[in-house]
Design an enzyme around this catalytic site. Structure first.
Site, PDB file in Angstrom:
ATOM      1  N   LYS A 151       0.837  -1.208   0.000  1.00  0.00           N
ATOM      2  CA  LYS A 151       0.000   0.000   0.000  1.00  0.00           C
ATOM      3  C   LYS A 151       0.866   1.250   0.000  1.00  0.00           C
ATOM      4  CE  LYS A 151      -1.646   2.068   4.022  1.00  0.00           C
ATOM      5  NZ  LYS A 151      -1.332   3.471   4.060  1.00  0.00           N
ATOM      6  N   ASN A 152       1.898   1.274   0.884  1.00  0.00           N
ATOM      7  CA  ASN A 152       2.659   2.513   1.035  1.00  0.00           C
ATOM      8  C   ASN A 152       3.630   2.774  -0.105  1.00  0.00           C
ATOM      9  OD1 ASN A 152       1.177   3.092   3.274  1.00  0.00           O
ATOM     10  ND2 ASN A 152       2.683   2.298   4.717  1.00  0.00           N
TER      11      ASN A 152
ATOM     12  N   ARG B 227      -3.897  10.407   3.153  1.00  0.00           N
ATOM     13  CA  ARG B 227      -2.757  11.232   3.577  1.00  0.00           C
ATOM     14  C   ARG B 227      -1.744  11.377   2.448  1.00  0.00           C
ATOM     15  NH1 ARG B 227       0.073  13.300   7.655  1.00  0.00           N
ATOM     16  NH2 ARG B 227       2.331  13.095   7.614  1.00  0.00           N
TER      17      ARG B 227
ATOM     18  N   CYS C  81      -6.157  12.686  12.082  1.00  0.00           N
ATOM     19  CA  CYS C  81      -5.665  11.309  12.067  1.00  0.00           C
ATOM     20  C   CYS C  81      -5.710  10.736  13.483  1.00  0.00           C
ATOM     21  CB  CYS C  81      -4.232  11.290  11.547  1.00  0.00           C
ATOM     22  SG  CYS C  81      -3.505   9.668  11.678  1.00  0.00           S
TER      23      CYS C  81
ATOM     24  N   ARG D 170       0.838  14.231  12.982  1.00  0.00           N
ATOM     25  CA  ARG D 170       1.402  13.991  11.636  1.00  0.00           C
ATOM     26  C   ARG D 170       1.661  15.285  10.845  1.00  0.00           C
ATOM     27  NH1 ARG D 170      -1.262   8.664   9.236  1.00  0.00           N
ATOM     28  NH2 ARG D 170       0.782   8.434   8.290  1.00  0.00           N
ATOM     29  N   PRO D 171       2.537  16.117  11.358  1.00  0.00           N
ATOM     30  CA  PRO D 171       2.862  17.375  10.651  1.00  0.00           C
ATOM     31  C   PRO D 171       3.555  17.095   9.314  1.00  0.00           C
ATOM     32  CG  PRO D 171       4.411  16.982  12.433  1.00  0.00           C
ATOM     33  CD  PRO D 171       3.364  15.913  12.546  1.00  0.00           C
ATOM     34  N   ILE D 172       3.626  18.128   8.473  1.00  0.00           N
ATOM     35  CA  ILE D 172       4.339  17.960   7.194  1.00  0.00           C
ATOM     36  C   ILE D 172       5.406  19.044   7.031  1.00  0.00           C
ATOM     37  CG2 ILE D 172       2.487  16.747   5.989  1.00  0.00           C
ATOM     38  CD1 ILE D 172       1.677  19.401   4.736  1.00  0.00           C
ATOM     39  N   ASP D 173       5.910  19.531   8.175  1.00  0.00           N
ATOM     40  CA  ASP D 173       6.909  20.608   8.124  1.00  0.00           C
ATOM     41  C   ASP D 173       8.186  20.204   7.389  1.00  0.00           C
ATOM     42  OD1 ASP D 173       7.032  18.889  10.513  1.00  0.00           O
ATOM     43  OD2 ASP D 173       8.898  19.962  10.904  1.00  0.00           O
ATOM     44  N   GLN D 174       8.549  18.937   7.440  1.00  0.00           N
ATOM     45  CA  GLN D 174       9.784  18.501   6.758  1.00  0.00           C
ATOM     46  C   GLN D 174       9.593  18.469   5.236  1.00  0.00           C
ATOM     47  OE1 GLN D 174      12.772  17.983   8.623  1.00  0.00           O
ATOM     48  NE2 GLN D 174      11.337  19.044  10.003  1.00  0.00           N
TER      49      GLN D 174
ATOM     50  N   ASP E  72       3.904   0.309  12.143  1.00  0.00           N
ATOM     51  CA  ASP E  72       2.638  -0.207  11.597  1.00  0.00           C
ATOM     52  C   ASP E  72       2.325  -1.619  12.078  1.00  0.00           C
ATOM     53  OD1 ASP E  72       3.041   1.409   8.344  1.00  0.00           O
ATOM     54  OD2 ASP E  72       2.528   2.175  10.327  1.00  0.00           O
TER      55      ASP E  72
ATOM     56  N   ARG F 203      -8.996   0.389   3.720  1.00  0.00           N
ATOM     57  CA  ARG F 203      -8.127   1.410   3.111  1.00  0.00           C
ATOM     58  C   ARG F 203      -6.757   0.816   2.808  1.00  0.00           C
ATOM     59  NH1 ARG F 203     -10.013   6.057   6.343  1.00  0.00           N
ATOM     60  NH2 ARG F 203     -11.587   6.940   4.982  1.00  0.00           N
TER      61      ARG F 203
HETATM   62  C1  EPZ Z   1       4.249   6.668   6.462  1.00  0.00           C
HETATM   63  O1  EPZ Z   1       3.560   7.759   7.041  1.00  0.00           O
HETATM   64  C2  EPZ Z   1       3.225   5.562   6.336  1.00  0.00           C
HETATM   65  N1  EPZ Z   1       2.132   6.009   5.478  1.00  0.00           N
HETATM   66  C3  EPZ Z   1       2.689   5.197   7.715  1.00  0.00           C
HETATM   67  O2  EPZ Z   1       1.847   4.068   7.527  1.00  0.00           O
HETATM   68  C4  EPZ Z   1       3.862   4.772   8.602  1.00  0.00           C
HETATM   69  O3  EPZ Z   1       3.370   4.532   9.906  1.00  0.00           O
HETATM   70  C5  EPZ Z   1       4.910   5.885   8.648  1.00  0.00           C
HETATM   71  O4  EPZ Z   1       5.319   6.226   7.303  1.00  0.00           O
HETATM   72  C6  EPZ Z   1       6.159   5.463   9.428  1.00  0.00           C
HETATM   73  O5  EPZ Z   1       6.715   4.333   8.837  1.00  0.00           O
HETATM   74  C7  EPZ Z   1       2.343   6.060   4.143  1.00  0.00           C
HETATM   75  O6  EPZ Z   1       3.410   5.739   3.653  1.00  0.00           O
HETATM   76  C8  EPZ Z   1       1.176   6.507   3.298  1.00  0.00           C
HETATM   77  P1  EPZ Z   1       6.605   9.735   8.586  1.00  0.00           P
HETATM   78  P2  EPZ Z   1       4.264   9.214   7.084  1.00  0.00           P
HETATM   79  O7  EPZ Z   1       6.639  11.007   7.836  1.00  0.00           O
HETATM   80  O8  EPZ Z   1       5.071   9.393   5.870  1.00  0.00           O
HETATM   81  C9  EPZ Z   1       7.098  12.953  12.017  1.00  0.00           C
HETATM   82  C10 EPZ Z   1      -0.086   2.832   7.653  1.00  0.00           C
HETATM   83  O9  EPZ Z   1      -0.676   2.307   8.607  1.00  0.00           O
HETATM   84  N2  EPZ Z   1       7.073  13.934  10.915  1.00  0.00           N
HETATM   85  O10 EPZ Z   1       7.676   8.725   8.372  1.00  0.00           O
HETATM   86  O11 EPZ Z   1       3.233  10.210   7.434  1.00  0.00           O
HETATM   87  C11 EPZ Z   1       5.762  12.263  12.195  1.00  0.00           C
HETATM   88  O12 EPZ Z   1       4.902  13.031  13.032  1.00  0.00           O
HETATM   89  C12 EPZ Z   1       0.442   4.226   7.810  1.00  0.00           C
HETATM   90  O13 EPZ Z   1       0.126   2.287   6.533  1.00  0.00           O
HETATM   91  C13 EPZ Z   1       7.293  15.274  11.214  1.00  0.00           C
HETATM   92  O14 EPZ Z   1       7.492  15.653  12.368  1.00  0.00           O
HETATM   93  O15 EPZ Z   1       5.220   9.019   8.344  1.00  0.00           O
HETATM   94  C14 EPZ Z   1       6.159  10.957  12.820  1.00  0.00           C
HETATM   95  O16 EPZ Z   1       6.337  11.150  14.210  1.00  0.00           O
HETATM   96  C15 EPZ Z   1       0.158   4.818   9.170  1.00  0.00           C
HETATM   97  N3  EPZ Z   1       7.272  16.178  10.195  1.00  0.00           N
HETATM   98  C16 EPZ Z   1       7.508  10.651  12.194  1.00  0.00           C
HETATM   99  O17 EPZ Z   1       7.985  11.905  11.655  1.00  0.00           O
HETATM  100  C17 EPZ Z   1       7.065  15.806   8.889  1.00  0.00           C
HETATM  101  O18 EPZ Z   1       7.078  16.674   7.999  1.00  0.00           O
HETATM  102  C18 EPZ Z   1       7.453   9.630  11.069  1.00  0.00           C
HETATM  103  O19 EPZ Z   1       6.492  10.080  10.144  1.00  0.00           O
HETATM  104  C19 EPZ Z   1       6.851  14.432   8.618  1.00  0.00           C
HETATM  105  C20 EPZ Z   1       6.860  13.514   9.638  1.00  0.00           C
END
Ligand code: EPZ
Length: 434
Positions: A23-24, A94, A118, A123-127, A308, A400
Site C-alpha cells: 500500500k505505502n 494522507r 488522524c 502527523r505534521p508535514i513541516d519537513q 505499523d 483502506r
Molecule cells: C508513512 O507515514 C506511512 N504512510 C505510515 O503508515 C507509517 O506509519 C509511517 O510512514 C512510518 O513508517 C504512508 O506511507 C502513506 P513519517 P508518514 O513522515 O510518511 C514525524 C499505515 O498504517 N514527521 O515517516 O506520514 C511524524 O509526526 C500508515 O500504513 C514530522 O514531524 O510518516 C512521525 O512522528 C500509518 N514532520 C515521524 O515523523 C514531517 O514533515 C514519522 O512520520 C513528517 C513527519
C-alpha cells in the site's frame, strides 16, 4: 450502509497465502506517474480504497487511466491539465500530499487539499515544506489547501537535512527533485522498502538517484522521464500482519511472494518469543505450537521495528507468558486499539508512549470498533485468537490498506463473514487516512 466483520475465533490458521502489493509503495508510485512524459503501466497494485481514491484523483486532474485488471493500471498523465487537487476525496488519503511533489515539476502553482485529522497522531508535514522551500518553492496553507508556488518556473537542487526520519518527506522531496535544476542531497533520509521502491521506479524512468535505502540520497535533476512498466514490491506490513495472525492462532502458515529481509525486525522478535520462523527465497513460514514469551518492542524507523506492526503485535503479546513492554516512538497516540482489546480481556496499562502488557490466559470475543487502519487489523487478529464471537465495526478503515483482509484469512481456515448493517448515528470518523 456500514460493514462489519464477524469472526468466530479459536481456529489455528493453516496453509499457504500470497501477499499483495505494498500500500505505502502504491500510494507514492501512482502520483509519481505525473513525472513521466510517457505512459506508465503499474502492476501488483493492492485492490484497496486508497488506490482507487488516488486513481480517481489523477483522473480528475486530467490523466487518462485504463484498468486491465484489479491489480494493474495503465496511466497517461501527459494529459493532466490542472494542478489543483481540491476534490473532497483527496483529504481522505494522507499520501495525496505526494501530488504536490510531483505536480511542481510541471506547474508553477500547485494546490492540494490538506489531509484530514488522524487517529494515530498529529502527523505534521513541516519537513516536506522544508525540502520544497530549500528547492525554491513558496508553500503556504490557504482555504484548507497546501499551495506551492515555483517562482522561477523550475525548482533547483538543494542540500536538505531532515530534522526527523520521515518516509513521506523523503519520498515527496525525491519526487520534487528528479526534474529540478541541479543536484539535491537529502540527509537523514528514510530507508523503508517503499522508499527504495519509489526510487527504483523513478530510476527506471530515467531519474538520476543514488543512495536510496541509505541515510543519504543524491538526485541529479533531468529534463525528461520516460514511461515504464513497473511492478510494486510485496507489502511488508500485510506480510507482518499475516505472520502475527499465524503465531497468535498457534497455526502453521507459509506466506509467499515476500521479501524476507524486509521482515527481519519482526522475524527476530517472534523468534525471541519462541515462535518458529523459516525463511525461503521469497517465502516465510511461521508456526507456534505452544505458549510464547513476553517481549520488549521499540518502534523505530526502518530497519527498526515498524510502527505499523505495533498494534498487531500488542494483541499477540496480550496472551504471552509474562509482562511485555511496548514503546511507540513514532506516533503520539497509536494505542487506540488497546481500549478495544481490553473489552476482549487484554490487561494493558498505558503510560504516555509506553504500554505495559500483562499476558492473560486467553482473549474472549466481543463487539469492538476499528479506530484506524492498523488498529483494525489488530482487532481482526484478536478475533481470530479469541474464544467466541468478535464483531468488528468500521471495517472501512481496514479496507483502506488491506485488500479484502478476510479473504486471505478464510483461505487459511478462519471463520470470518462480512455483513452489512445500517449506519448508527454515533458513527465517529476517527481516522480519515492511513
Ligand atoms: C508513512 O507515514 C506511512 N504512510 C505510515 O503508515 C507509517 O506509519 C509511517 O510512514 C512510518 O513508517 C504512508 O506511507 C502513506 P513519517 P508518514 O513522515 O510518511 C514525524 C499505515 O498504517 N514527521 O515517516 O506520514 C511524524 O509526526 C500508515 O500504513 C514530522 O514531524 O510518516 C512521525 O512522528 C500509518 N514532520 C515521524 O515523523 C514531517 O514533515 C514519522 O512520520 C513528517 C513527519
Amino acid at each position: 450502509m456500514n460493514e462489519k466483520l464477524i469472526i468466530r475465533g479459536g481456529k489455528p490458521l493453516h496453509g499457504e497465502v500470497k501477499v499483495g502489493g505494498a500500500k505505502n509503495a502504491a500510494v507514492a508510485v501512482l502520483p509519481a506517474c505525473i513525472l513521466s512524459d510517457g505512459v506508465c503501466v503499474i502492476d501488483n497494485l493492492p485492490d484497496i480504497n486508497d488506490v482507487s481514491v488516488l486513481k480517481r484523483t489523477l483522473e480528475n486532474l486530467g490523466a487518462k487511466i485504463e484498468q486491465p485488471n484489479k491489480h494493474s493500471l495503465k496511466i497517461d498523465c501527459t494529459t493532466i491539465d490542472t494542478a489543483t487537487a481540491d476534490f473532497d476525496i483527496v483529504r481522505h488519503v494522507r499520501a495525496s500530499y505526494y501530488l504536490l511533489g510531483a505536480l511542481m515539476s510541471r506547474f508553477d502553482v500547485v494546490k492540494v487539499m490538506l489531509p484530514g485529522g488522524c487517529a494515530i497522531g498529529e502527523r505534521p508535514i513541516d519537513q516536506h515544506i522544508k525540502g520544497f522551500t530549500a528547492m525554491g518553492a513558496t508553500v503556504i496553507t490557504e482555504y484548507g489547501m497546501l499551495k506551492a508556488t515555483v517562482p522561477e518556473g523550475c525548482l533547483h537542487g538543494a542540500d536538505i537535512y531532515l530534522d526527523c526520519v520521515s518516509v513521506g518527506a523523503t519520498i515527496n522531496i525525491m519526487l520534487a527533485a528528479v526534474k529540478a535544476n541541479g543536484v539535491t542531497t537529502l540527509v537523514n533520509a528514510a530507508k523503508e522498502p517503499h522508499v527504495v521502491d519509489v526510487a527504483n521506479m523513478l530510476r527506471m524512468m530515467g531519474a538520476k538517484i543514488s543512495g536510496a535505502g541509505t541515510d543519504i540520497i543524491r538526485i541529479r535533476g533531468v529534463e525528461k522521464l520516460s514511461g515504464i512498466n513497473y511492478s510494486i514490491i510485496p507489502d511488508q506490513i500485510e506480510t507482518g500482519t499475516l505472520m502475527v495472525a499465524a503465531a497468535g492462532t498457534k497455526g502453521d502458515v507459509t506466506i509467499t511472494n515476500v521479501i524476507p529481509t524486509h521482515m527481519e525486525a519482526l522475524s527476530a522478535k517472534l523468534m525471541e518469543m519462541g515462535i518458529h520462523i523459516e525463511e525461503g527465497e521469497s517465502t516465510i513460514r511461521v508456526w507456534a505450537d505452544g505458549h510464547y514469551k513476553a517481549a520488549h518492542i521499540k518502534t523505530m524507523p526502518y530497519p527498526g521495528f515498524p510502527t505499523d506492526l505495533q498494534q498487531p503485535v500488542t494483541v499477540l503479546l496480550s496472551v504471552a507468558d509474562g509482562t511485555s513492554l511496548i514503546e511507540e516512538n513514532m506516533f503520539e497516540s497509536r494505542f487506540k486499539h488497546i481500549n478495544e482489546i481490553r473489552r476482549m480481556g487484554a490487561n494493558v496499562t498505558i503510560n504516555g508512549r509506553v504500554a505495559v502488557v500483562e499476558g492473560v490466559e486467553k482473549l474472549t470475543g466481543a463487539p469492538v470498533r476499528a479506530t484506524d487502519l492498523r488498529a483494525g487489523a489488530a482487532l481482526v487478529i484478536a478475533g481470530l485468537m479469541a474464544d467466541g464471537i468478535t464483531e468488528i465495526d468500521n471495517v472501512k478503515y481496514i479496507d483502506r490498506g488491506y485488500d479484502h483482509i478476510e479473504e486471505k484469512f478464510i483461505s487459511l481456515g478462519a471463520d470470518i463473514t462480512r455483513k452489512e448493517f445500517p449506519m448508527t448515528d454515533d458513527e465517529n470518523d476517527f481516522d480519515t487516512f492511513a
